[in-house]
Motif scaffolding. Structure first.
Motif, PDB file in Angstrom:
ATOM      1  N   ARG A  56       0.831  -1.209   0.000  1.00  0.00           N
ATOM      2  CA  ARG A  56       0.000   0.000   0.000  1.00  0.00           C
ATOM      3  C   ARG A  56       0.863   1.255   0.000  1.00  0.00           C
ATOM      4  O   ARG A  56       0.513   2.260  -0.622  1.00  0.00           O
ATOM      5  N   LEU A  57       1.991   1.202   0.692  1.00  0.00           N
ATOM      6  CA  LEU A  57       2.885   2.366   0.706  1.00  0.00           C
ATOM      7  C   LEU A  57       3.419   2.671  -0.683  1.00  0.00           C
ATOM      8  O   LEU A  57       3.368   3.818  -1.147  1.00  0.00           O
ATOM      9  N   PHE A  58       3.935   1.645  -1.359  1.00  0.00           N
ATOM     10  CA  PHE A  58       4.517   1.869  -2.683  1.00  0.00           C
ATOM     11  C   PHE A  58       3.448   2.124  -3.744  1.00  0.00           C
ATOM     12  O   PHE A  58       3.763   2.642  -4.815  1.00  0.00           O
ATOM     13  N   GLY A  59       2.210   1.780  -3.444  1.00  0.00           N
ATOM     14  CA  GLY A  59       1.128   2.073  -4.370  1.00  0.00           C
ATOM     15  C   GLY A  59       0.500   3.432  -4.160  1.00  0.00           C
ATOM     16  O   GLY A  59      -0.358   3.850  -4.951  1.00  0.00           O
ATOM     17  N   ASP A  60       0.908   4.145  -3.116  1.00  0.00           N
ATOM     18  CA  ASP A  60       0.360   5.467  -2.804  1.00  0.00           C
ATOM     19  C   ASP A  60       1.209   6.532  -3.500  1.00  0.00           C
ATOM     20  O   ASP A  60       2.409   6.660  -3.245  1.00  0.00           O
ATOM     21  N   SER A  61       0.597   7.311  -4.374  1.00  0.00           N
ATOM     22  CA  SER A  61       1.340   8.339  -5.114  1.00  0.00           C
ATOM     23  C   SER A  61       1.877   9.418  -4.182  1.00  0.00           C
ATOM     24  O   SER A  61       2.946   9.991  -4.442  1.00  0.00           O
ATOM     25  N   LEU A  93       6.188   2.315   7.251  1.00  0.00           N
ATOM     26  CA  LEU A  93       6.945   3.434   6.690  1.00  0.00           C
ATOM     27  C   LEU A  93       8.128   3.784   7.581  1.00  0.00           C
ATOM     28  O   LEU A  93       9.222   4.088   7.089  1.00  0.00           O
ATOM     29  N   SER A  94       7.940   3.725   8.893  1.00  0.00           N
ATOM     30  CA  SER A  94       9.052   3.977   9.815  1.00  0.00           C
ATOM     31  C   SER A  94      10.156   2.951   9.636  1.00  0.00           C
ATOM     32  O   SER A  94      11.350   3.288   9.669  1.00  0.00           O
ATOM     33  N   SER A 100       8.009  15.496   3.462  1.00  0.00           N
ATOM     34  CA  SER A 100       9.036  14.468   3.617  1.00  0.00           C
ATOM     35  C   SER A 100       8.398  13.154   4.047  1.00  0.00           C
ATOM     36  O   SER A 100       7.220  13.094   4.419  1.00  0.00           O
ATOM     37  N   LEU A 101       9.193  12.087   4.029  1.00  0.00           N
ATOM     38  CA  LEU A 101       8.692  10.784   4.450  1.00  0.00           C
ATOM     39  C   LEU A 101       8.312  10.769   5.925  1.00  0.00           C
ATOM     40  O   LEU A 101       7.339  10.131   6.317  1.00  0.00           O
ATOM     41  N   THR A 102       9.089  11.472   6.734  1.00  0.00           N
ATOM     42  CA  THR A 102       8.770  11.509   8.160  1.00  0.00           C
ATOM     43  C   THR A 102       7.446  12.226   8.396  1.00  0.00           C
ATOM     44  O   THR A 102       6.676  11.845   9.286  1.00  0.00           O
ATOM     45  N   GLU A 103       7.170  13.259   7.614  1.00  0.00           N
ATOM     46  CA  GLU A 103       5.863  13.912   7.698  1.00  0.00           C
ATOM     47  C   GLU A 103       4.755  12.928   7.340  1.00  0.00           C
ATOM     48  O   GLU A 103       3.707  12.895   8.000  1.00  0.00           O
ATOM     49  N   GLN A 104       4.962  12.155   6.299  1.00  0.00           N
ATOM     50  CA  GLN A 104       3.945  11.192   5.902  1.00  0.00           C
ATOM     51  C   GLN A 104       3.716  10.142   6.984  1.00  0.00           C
ATOM     52  O   GLN A 104       2.594   9.665   7.160  1.00  0.00           O
ATOM     53  N   THR A 105       4.769   9.785   7.710  1.00  0.00           N
ATOM     54  CA  THR A 105       4.598   8.859   8.836  1.00  0.00           C
ATOM     55  C   THR A 105       3.638   9.444   9.864  1.00  0.00           C
ATOM     56  O   THR A 105       2.769   8.744  10.406  1.00  0.00           O
ATOM     57  N   SER A 165       6.699  11.841  -1.737  1.00  0.00           N
ATOM     58  CA  SER A 165       7.474  12.182  -0.539  1.00  0.00           C
ATOM     59  C   SER A 165       8.833  11.502  -0.555  1.00  0.00           C
ATOM     60  O   SER A 165       9.817  12.057  -0.051  1.00  0.00           O
ATOM     61  N   MET A 166       8.905  10.301  -1.123  1.00  0.00           N
ATOM     62  CA  MET A 166      10.201   9.633  -1.267  1.00  0.00           C
ATOM     63  C   MET A 166      11.126  10.451  -2.169  1.00  0.00           C
ATOM     64  O   MET A 166      12.313  10.616  -1.866  1.00  0.00           O
ATOM     65  N   GLU A 167      10.577  10.958  -3.270  1.00  0.00           N
ATOM     66  CA  GLU A 167      11.381  11.791  -4.166  1.00  0.00           C
ATOM     67  C   GLU A 167      11.800  13.080  -3.464  1.00  0.00           C
ATOM     68  O   GLU A 167      12.949  13.526  -3.608  1.00  0.00           O
ATOM     69  N   ASN A 168      10.877  13.685  -2.712  1.00  0.00           N
ATOM     70  CA  ASN A 168      11.225  14.902  -1.972  1.00  0.00           C
ATOM     71  C   ASN A 168      12.345  14.638  -0.981  1.00  0.00           C
ATOM     72  O   ASN A 168      13.297  15.425  -0.873  1.00  0.00           O
TER      73      ASN A 168
END
Length: 312
Positions: free
Chosen positions: A78-83, A287-288, A266-271, A88-91
C-alpha cells in the motif's frame, strides 16, 4: 670461646605470590552495579520500540477498523502504491542530496578556515554552534520571517533593490524551490556540527606534513588535495553520515515552514499523517521501518566509500 656475630640480613618474606594474585584478581562489582540499570534502560529504550515497529509493520493496525490482524507485506504494498508516499520519497531524496552535499562542502570550507589559530577564533566557533543548538521548530519559526510571502525579509530586500515588482511565494507552489528553501534552513542547522567534526580531524594532522609539502614546492591547493582531504576523511565520513540521518528524517522544518502542503512533504511527515491523522498505525510502522532500513543501508554505504583509517 667462640662468639657468633653473624646475623640474618635477608629481607623478610613478603606475602605469598598466590595471595598477591588473588588480590589483583579481586573483582569490584560496584561500578558495574551502578552502571547496569542505566545501561539496561537505554538498551530497552532503543530495542523495545524497534522490536514493536518491526513486528507491527506486518499487521493491520487501524484504530477505526479493528481488530489487529496479520497482513504480511500488505502495508508495504500500500505504501509503494500510494502516489503521495512516492512523491514524498522523491522529496526526501532531494533533501538528502542537497543537504549532504552542501553541509559537507560548507563544513570543509569552514573547518579549513578555522584550522589555524587567529584572533577571535574561539568566539567565532561559539557563534557557529548557535544554529546547531537551536531546536528545529525554533529555526523554522525564525526562517518563516525570511520566506514569508507577505512580510518576509527576502521579499522586502528584493523589492527594495527593485529586483522584483511583486512579492513572491517561495514555499508551497514550486516543488524544487520549496525543497531548496526548506533544506537551506536544515543546512543552516547541520553545517556547524559538520564543521566541528571535520575540524577535529584537521587538528590531528601534523604541521610537519604541510611544511614538507611547501618545501617541496607544493601550492596551497595541492597541499589541500593531497594532505588535508585524504587525512580528514574520517571526519568527513562522520559529518556526511550525521547529515544523511538528519535529512532522511527531516520533519520540523517542512512541517513548520510548509505545513501540510505536498510540494515539500518528507517521508517523516507522511509517517505522522498516516499514523495520527489516518490512524493507520500498521502502515505508519511499515513506513518507519523503511526509513530506518534506508538510513542504515545508505549510511553504511557512505562509510564504506568515504571513510579510510589514517595513520601518522
Amino acid at each position: 670461646m667462640t662468639v657468633n656475630l653473624s646475623t640474618d640480613t635477608r629481607p623478610s618474606a613478603g606475602p605469598a605470590p598466590a595471595a598477591v594474585r588473588r588480590r589483583r584478581r579481586r573483582f569490584d562489582a560496584l561500578p558495574y552495579a551502578l552502571v547496569t540499570p542505566l545501561a539496561l534502560f537505554i538498551v530497552a529504550l532503543a530495542l523495545i520500540p524497534a522490536g514493536v515497529t518491526i513486528v507491527q509493520s506486518f499487521y493491520r493496525v487501524q484504530e477505526l477498523n479493528p481488530p489487529t490482524v496479520f497482513a504480511g507485506l500488505e502495508n508495504f504494498r500500500r505504501l509503494f502504491g500510494d502516489s503521495t508516499i512516492r512523491a514524498s520519497m522523491e522529496n526526501t531524496g532531494l533533501y538528502v542530496v542537497i543537504g549532504v552535499i552542501l553541509s559537507t562542502v560548507l563544513g570543509i570550507v569552514m573547518a579549513v578556515t578555522l584550522q589555524r589559530r587567529f584572533r577571535g577564533r574561539s568566539l567565532l566557533i561559539a557563534v557557529l554552534i548557535l544554529p546547531w543548538a537551536l531546536p528545529g521548530v525554533v529555526e523554522g519559526i525564525v526562517w518563516t520571517g525570511i520566506w514569508d510571502s507577505n512580510t518576509g525579509l527576502l521579499n522586502s530586500v528584493l523589492n527594495s533593490l527593485h529586483l522584483i515588482s511583486d512579492y513572491h511565494v517561495f514555499l508551497g507552489q514550486n516543488r524544487l524551490l520549496t525543497i531548496f528553501a526548506i533544506e537551506l534552513v536544515q543546512i543552516w542547522q547541520m553545517t556547524p556540527l559538520s564543521t566541528l567534526l571535520i575540524l577535529a580531524s584537521l587538528q590531528n594532522i601534523p604541521d610537519e606534513l604541510y611544511e614538507a609539502a611547501y618545501l617541496d614546492g607544493s601550492s596551497t591547493w595541492a597541499a589541500f588535495r593531497r594532505i588535508t582531504l585524504p587525512l580528514a576523511r574520517p571526519g568527513i565520513a562522520i559529518a556526511m553520515v550525521q547529515a544523511l540521518i538528519a535529512t532522511l528524517n527531516v520533519f520540523d522544518q517542512p512541517y513548520v515552514l510548509n505545513g501540510a502542503a505536498q510540494a515539500g512533504a518528507s517521508l517523516t511527515e507522511q509517517t505522522y499523517y498516516v499514523s495520527f491523522q489516518n490512524l493507520d498505525f500498521g502502515e505508519g510502522y511499515a513506513l518507519s521501518l523503511l526509513i530506518t532500513v534506508a538510513t542504515l543501508v545508505i549510511a553504511l554505504g557512505v562509510v564504506k566509500l568515504v571513510y579510510r583509517p589514517v595513520e601518522y
